[in-house]
Design a protein around this motif. Structure first.
Motif, PDB file in Angstrom:
ATOM      1  N   LYS A  75       0.826  -1.201   0.000  1.00 52.93           N
ATOM      2  CA  LYS A  75       0.000   0.000   0.000  1.00 52.93           C
ATOM      3  C   LYS A  75       0.861   1.252   0.000  1.00 52.93           C
ATOM      4  O   LYS A  75       0.583   2.228  -0.704  1.00 52.93           O
ATOM      5  CB  LYS A  75      -0.913  -0.020   1.232  1.00 52.93           C
TER       6      LYS A  75
ATOM      7  N   ALA B 126       1.157   4.193  -2.934  1.00 52.38           N
ATOM      8  CA  ALA B 126       0.973   5.609  -2.613  1.00 52.38           C
ATOM      9  C   ALA B 126       2.214   6.413  -2.960  1.00 52.38           C
ATOM     10  O   ALA B 126       2.116   7.544  -3.470  1.00 52.38           O
ATOM     11  CB  ALA B 126       0.638   5.764  -1.122  1.00 52.38           C
TER      12      ALA B 126
ATOM     13  N   LYS C 254       2.358   6.937  -6.721  1.00 54.98           N
ATOM     14  CA  LYS C 254       1.388   7.962  -7.126  1.00 54.98           C
ATOM     15  C   LYS C 254       1.901   9.352  -6.746  1.00 54.98           C
ATOM     16  O   LYS C 254       1.830  10.300  -7.553  1.00 54.98           O
ATOM     17  CB  LYS C 254       0.036   7.698  -6.460  1.00 54.98           C
TER      18      LYS C 254
ATOM     19  N   ASP D 108      -4.099   9.177  -0.442  1.00 52.32           N
ATOM     20  CA  ASP D 108      -3.407   7.890  -0.449  1.00 52.32           C
ATOM     21  C   ASP D 108      -2.071   7.970   0.286  1.00 52.32           C
ATOM     22  O   ASP D 108      -1.702   7.043   1.017  1.00 52.32           O
ATOM     23  CB  ASP D 108      -3.174   7.435  -1.891  1.00 52.32           C
TER      24      ASP D 108
ATOM     25  N   GLU E 215      -2.741   8.124   4.064  1.00 50.78           N
ATOM     26  CA  GLU E 215      -3.263   6.874   4.621  1.00 50.78           C
ATOM     27  C   GLU E 215      -2.197   5.793   4.679  1.00 50.78           C
ATOM     28  O   GLU E 215      -2.119   5.027   5.649  1.00 50.78           O
ATOM     29  CB  GLU E 215      -4.442   6.387   3.779  1.00 50.78           C
TER      30      GLU E 215
ATOM     31  N   ARG F  96      -6.985   9.313   6.549  1.00 56.42           N
ATOM     32  CA  ARG F  96      -7.536   9.810   5.282  1.00 56.42           C
ATOM     33  C   ARG F  96      -8.395  11.054   5.524  1.00 56.42           C
ATOM     34  O   ARG F  96      -8.388  11.992   4.717  1.00 56.42           O
ATOM     35  CB  ARG F  96      -8.354   8.710   4.616  1.00 56.42           C
TER      36      ARG F  96
END
Length: 489
Positions: A157, A161, A164, A235, A238, A303
């Motif tokens: 995860k 992130a 991105k 993202d 989080e 988030r």
């Protein structure tokens, strides 16, 4: 004659290195941290943490001796009284982040300390650069380091992130660099003073300079998480380690805002044909609406805080729009109070996550099991919402007061829209900020949930809560400190 002039310039540059004593101390400390990592590897957490805190204290001492208002390195760096205040602020926030409860997993890694200090170094340079190319390099130092730190959970995860974040950051960086190349091609300079003189002379009135400045601003909007350049934020917040998220949500943002204040005050943008303040006002309104409305439906606290940071960025940019001494004072006051509110919120989130409370609904009844921590959480949440008796109310009151005063002077219609919608967004924010206190105290619990915290955790959160309350009951103390500084950047 030329040789003598060259010698004089070299001597001046050598003398100017004294103002970089805090940065030099930080760089030397980073090299020492690398040596400690080679010696201890993934052990020696206490040694590395104690050294990092000692280094921060040493840097704080050098700031008081090395900060002197003036222009240095032939105008590449400019220091004001705000510079020293901002550096001390960054150091204090860094110290708090190094004490986060998840530190056992992160602080054992010397690379973590090193990267945190690289963000600190970039932030310290950002607030004193007077050249757009140096600004770009300093911003990239902060950005690339942030991309790496987001992945420090070392899970899928976090990697997604981080990628991105990197891709959107690369796009914003490319647009900014293209804007800088256009600015240099059109004006022949990258110095803020030179750019201001060029604009003031009216030598170029075409649309290309406007396009160049807008491309340059894209990178700034990305770093501030202003909508629509905010896509990476939820993202990254989080998935990233909570201490890292808390840090990048405050320090880089404040550093960029201080530079932006210096930029708009120096370059005389009002002379250009386009109304940049109207554009920034639109971005502030959109950011507040997107951030607050999106936060309403979030079930994950980190988030939710990501969208909250987008909304607060919209509030912070109001100080830039006002642009006078009162506006910059309101900006710094809001930034200081927001930083401690944010640090306190993420510290509590980290404590909750460590004990299995992942979603907001998981917190049901926890306040009744741990009253002190429940009270602390309530204070921090109502502070973020901007309610009395907290510093969040003081900060928003001063910010809106500066905006209203500026509107009465200038009379632009978009300013009253910004004022009204800003107040509306403050009301909207109540619905999600108070969600956590509601679950902590009011919502019935389905199971017995014990929440434990160490004396260290309780002390740190208590200090943050005390500062948040003090900035309301003794707001004059902070305001008097800010009034002593010259805001001519």
């Amino acid at each position: 004659m030329r040789l003598g002039s060259l010698n004089d310039q070299i001597q001046t540059i050598i003398n100017d290195f004294g103002i970089l004593l805090p940065e030099a101390t930080l760089i030397v400390g980073c090299f020492v941290m690398i040596i400690l990592q080679l010696i201890y590897e993934d052990k020696g957490t206490v040694v590395k943490t104690v050294f990092s805190l000692f280094l921060l204290g040493l840097i704080a001492l050098t700031v008081s001796t090395a900060t002197a208002p003036g222009s240095y390195f032939d105008g590449l760096l400019v220091q004001s009284q705000v510079t020293g205040l901002a550096k001390l602020f960054f150091i204090v926030i860094t110290g708090f982040v190094l004490l986060f409860p998840k530190g056992e997993n992160l602080l054992k890694r010397g690379e973590y300390h090193f990267l945190i200090f690289m963000i600190l170094l970039g932030a310290m340079l950002l607030i004193e650069v007077n050249n757009l190319l140096l600004f770009y390099l300093s911003l990239e130092l902060v950005s690339i380091t942030s991309y790496l730190l987001i992945n420090f959970n070392f899970d899928r995860k976090g990697f997604e992130a981080g990628i991105k974040y990197l891709l959107f950051g690369a796009m914003a960086s490319g647009l900014m660099l293209y804007g800088l190349s256009l600015i240099y091609g059109l004006t022949g300079t990258l110095d803020l003073a030179g750019l201001g003189a060029f604009i003031e002379s009216g030598a170029y009135a075409g649309a290309w300079l406007t396009v160049a400045l807008l491309l340059f601003f894209v990178g700034i909007w990305f770093k501030l998480s202003l909508a629509p350049m905010h896509i990476w934020t939820p993202d990254a917040y989080e998935a990233g380690p909570t201490p890292v998220v808390a840090y990048i949500s405050v320090v880089p943002k404040v550093a960029v805002l201080i530079f932006l204040a210096q930029f708009v005050l120096t370059t005389q943008l009002e002379i250009l044909d386009f109304d940049w303040k109207m554009i920034f006002s639109g971005l502030a309104i959109v950011s507040m609406l997107v951030g607050n409305l999106s936060a309403l439906s979030q079930t994950n606290a980190k988030r939710m805080m990501a969208y909250s940071s987008i909304a607060h960025s919209g509030m912070l940019i109001i100080g830039i729009i006002v642009g006078n001494d009162f506006g910059i004072q309101a900006l710094l006051l809001y930034a200081i109070v927001y930083a401690f509110m944010n640090i306190g919120a993420f510290y509590l989130i980290e404590l909750f996550e460590r004990q299995g409370f992942v979603t907001i609904k998981d917190l049901a009844g926890v306040g009744r099991k741990s009253p002190w921590m429940g009270v602390f959480a309530v204070v921090i949440m109502i502070a973020l919402a901007g309610l009395p008796p907290t510093g969040g109310f003081t900060a928003k009151l001063v910010m809106f007061s500066s905006l209203w005063e500026y509107y009465q002077t200038e009379g632009h219609t978009y300013l009253i829209w910004l004022f009204g919608l800003g107040l509306l967004n403050t009301a909207i924010a109540l619905f999600y900020y108070l969600k956590i206190p509601y679950y902590l105290w009011v919502h019935p619990s389905d199971a017995e949930k014990e929440f434990k915290f160490s004396p260290k955790d309780g002390t740190i959160v208590a200090i943050v809560v005390f500062l948040v309350l003090l900035s309301f009951f003794k707001a004059d103390l902070l305001l008097n400190v800010l009034n002593q500084f010259n805001f001519a950047l």
